[in-house]
Motif scaffolding. Sequence first.
Motif, mmCIF file in Angstrom:
data_model
loop_
_atom_site.group_PDB
_atom_site.id
_atom_site.type_symbol
_atom_site.label_atom_id
_atom_site.label_comp_id
_atom_site.label_asym_id
_atom_site.label_seq_id
_atom_site.Cartn_x
_atom_site.Cartn_y
_atom_site.Cartn_z
ATOM 1 N N TRP A 59 0.841 -1.196 0.000
ATOM 2 C CA TRP A 59 0.000 0.000 0.000
ATOM 3 C C TRP A 59 0.877 1.248 0.000
ATOM 4 C CZ3 TRP A 59 -0.884 4.446 2.606
ATOM 5 C CH2 TRP A 59 -2.113 5.080 2.438
ATOM 6 N N VAL A 60 1.885 1.262 0.859
ATOM 7 C CA VAL A 60 2.789 2.410 0.946
ATOM 8 C C VAL A 60 3.519 2.599 -0.381
ATOM 9 C CG1 VAL A 60 4.837 3.345 2.099
ATOM 10 C CG2 VAL A 60 3.051 2.223 3.444
ATOM 11 N N ARG A 61 4.047 1.512 -0.943
ATOM 12 C CA ARG A 61 4.779 1.608 -2.214
ATOM 13 C C ARG A 61 3.876 2.122 -3.340
ATOM 14 N NH1 ARG A 61 6.909 -3.662 -0.669
ATOM 15 N NH2 ARG A 61 8.985 -3.363 0.197
ATOM 16 N N ALA A 62 2.643 1.639 -3.395
ATOM 17 C CA ALA A 62 1.717 2.057 -4.452
ATOM 18 C C ALA A 62 1.388 3.539 -4.350
ATOM 19 C CB ALA A 62 0.440 1.214 -4.396
ATOM 20 N N HIS A 63 1.180 4.033 -3.151
ATOM 21 C CA HIS A 63 0.851 5.451 -2.970
ATOM 22 C C HIS A 63 2.086 6.338 -3.149
ATOM 23 C CE1 HIS A 63 -3.419 5.311 -1.800
ATOM 24 N NE2 HIS A 63 -3.118 4.057 -1.490
ATOM 25 N N ALA A 64 3.248 5.834 -2.806
ATOM 26 C CA ALA A 64 4.481 6.604 -2.990
ATOM 27 C C ALA A 64 4.857 6.698 -4.464
ATOM 28 C CB ALA A 64 5.620 5.980 -2.192
ATOM 29 N N SER A 65 4.549 5.672 -5.249
ATOM 30 C CA SER A 65 4.916 5.663 -6.662
ATOM 31 C C SER A 65 3.959 6.492 -7.508
ATOM 32 C CB SER A 65 4.939 4.229 -7.198
ATOM 33 O OG SER A 65 3.617 3.724 -7.297
ATOM 34 N N GLY A 66 2.808 6.825 -6.958
ATOM 35 C CA GLY A 66 1.806 7.564 -7.706
ATOM 36 C C GLY A 66 0.825 6.661 -8.431
ATOM 37 N N ALA A 67 0.995 5.340 -8.284
ATOM 38 C CA ALA A 67 0.075 4.401 -8.928
ATOM 39 C C ALA A 67 -1.312 4.461 -8.290
ATOM 40 C CB ALA A 67 0.626 2.976 -8.835
ATOM 41 N N ARG A 68 -1.384 4.858 -7.018
ATOM 42 C CA ARG A 68 -2.650 4.994 -6.288
ATOM 43 C C ARG A 68 -2.753 6.420 -5.765
ATOM 44 N NH1 ARG A 68 -4.850 0.311 -3.885
ATOM 45 N NH2 ARG A 68 -6.583 1.719 -3.539
ATOM 46 N N ARG A 69 -3.974 6.866 -5.579
ATOM 47 C CA ARG A 69 -4.224 8.194 -5.043
ATOM 48 C C ARG A 69 -4.786 8.066 -3.635
ATOM 49 N NH1 ARG A 69 -1.194 9.774 -8.556
ATOM 50 N NH2 ARG A 69 -1.861 10.698 -10.479
ATOM 51 N N PRO A 70 -4.541 8.973 -2.746
ATOM 52 C CA PRO A 70 -3.674 10.149 -2.884
ATOM 53 C C PRO A 70 -2.201 9.747 -2.873
ATOM 54 C CG PRO A 70 -4.527 10.039 -0.649
ATOM 55 C CD PRO A 70 -5.190 8.907 -1.426
ATOM 56 N N VAL A 71 -1.379 10.598 -3.471
ATOM 57 C CA VAL A 71 0.050 10.314 -3.568
ATOM 58 C C VAL A 71 0.727 10.625 -2.240
ATOM 59 C CG1 VAL A 71 2.194 10.938 -4.729
ATOM 60 C CG2 VAL A 71 0.081 10.748 -6.034
ATOM 61 N N LEU A 72 1.494 9.685 -1.760
ATOM 62 C CA LEU A 72 2.274 9.838 -0.531
ATOM 63 C C LEU A 72 3.631 10.419 -0.914
ATOM 64 C CD1 LEU A 72 2.664 9.292 2.510
ATOM 65 C CD2 LEU A 72 3.277 6.952 1.917
ATOM 66 N N PRO A 73 3.969 11.635 -0.468
ATOM 67 C CA PRO A 73 5.255 12.241 -0.838
ATOM 68 C C PRO A 73 6.427 11.375 -0.386
ATOM 69 C CG PRO A 73 3.846 13.851 0.266
ATOM 70 C CD PRO A 73 3.195 12.505 0.415
ATOM 71 N N SER A 74 7.405 11.218 -1.276
ATOM 72 C CA SER A 74 8.553 10.370 -0.968
ATOM 73 C C SER A 74 9.815 10.959 -1.579
ATOM 74 C CB SER A 74 8.329 8.955 -1.492
ATOM 75 O OG SER A 74 8.170 8.974 -2.900
ATOM 76 N N VAL A 75 10.943 10.412 -1.147
ATOM 77 C CA VAL A 75 12.261 10.808 -1.642
ATOM 78 C C VAL A 75 12.897 9.551 -2.226
ATOM 79 C CG1 VAL A 75 14.527 11.712 -0.994
ATOM 80 C CG2 VAL A 75 12.470 12.554 0.164
ATOM 81 N N LYS A 76 13.287 9.608 -3.492
ATOM 82 C CA LYS A 76 13.912 8.456 -4.143
ATOM 83 C C LYS A 76 15.421 8.608 -4.034
ATOM 84 C CE LYS A 76 13.452 5.009 -7.228
ATOM 85 N NZ LYS A 76 13.430 3.688 -6.792
ATOM 86 N N LEU A 77 16.068 7.647 -3.396
ATOM 87 C CA LEU A 77 17.523 7.634 -3.234
ATOM 88 C C LEU A 77 18.046 6.355 -3.870
ATOM 89 C CD1 LEU A 77 17.758 8.826 0.475
ATOM 90 C CD2 LEU A 77 18.191 10.165 -1.570
ATOM 91 N N GLY A 78 18.434 6.443 -5.127
ATOM 92 C CA GLY A 78 18.845 5.243 -5.842
ATOM 93 C C GLY A 78 17.658 4.319 -5.974
ATOM 94 N N LYS A 79 17.795 3.091 -5.515
ATOM 95 C CA LYS A 79 16.678 2.144 -5.576
ATOM 96 C C LYS A 79 15.785 2.210 -4.340
ATOM 97 C CE LYS A 79 19.088 -1.836 -3.617
ATOM 98 N NZ LYS A 79 19.428 -3.239 -3.780
#
Length: 71
Positions: free
Chosen positions: A33-53
């Motif tokens: 659930w967290v990954r889906a909302h962080a990636s933007g695949a699900r709404r609302p989008v959970l703001p995240s910081v991408k550091l490499g992988k």
Amino acid sequence: MLAETPPALPAPRLEPLLNVAEVAAFLQQKLSWVRAHASGARRPVLPSVKLGKFVMFRRADVEGFVEACCR
């Protein structure tokens, strides 16, 4: 005469970033659930910081996400 320079302000302390598991525990949701909302695949989008992988989260952003979701 040389003008005195003001003392330097201390650098703001950054809080450690949270990982997916920590955010999932905080929100009481599954990792997927967290990954889906962080990636933007699900709404609302959970703001995240991408550091490499890795996907990381600022605590303030997660708390803001919860507040924005309140009805």
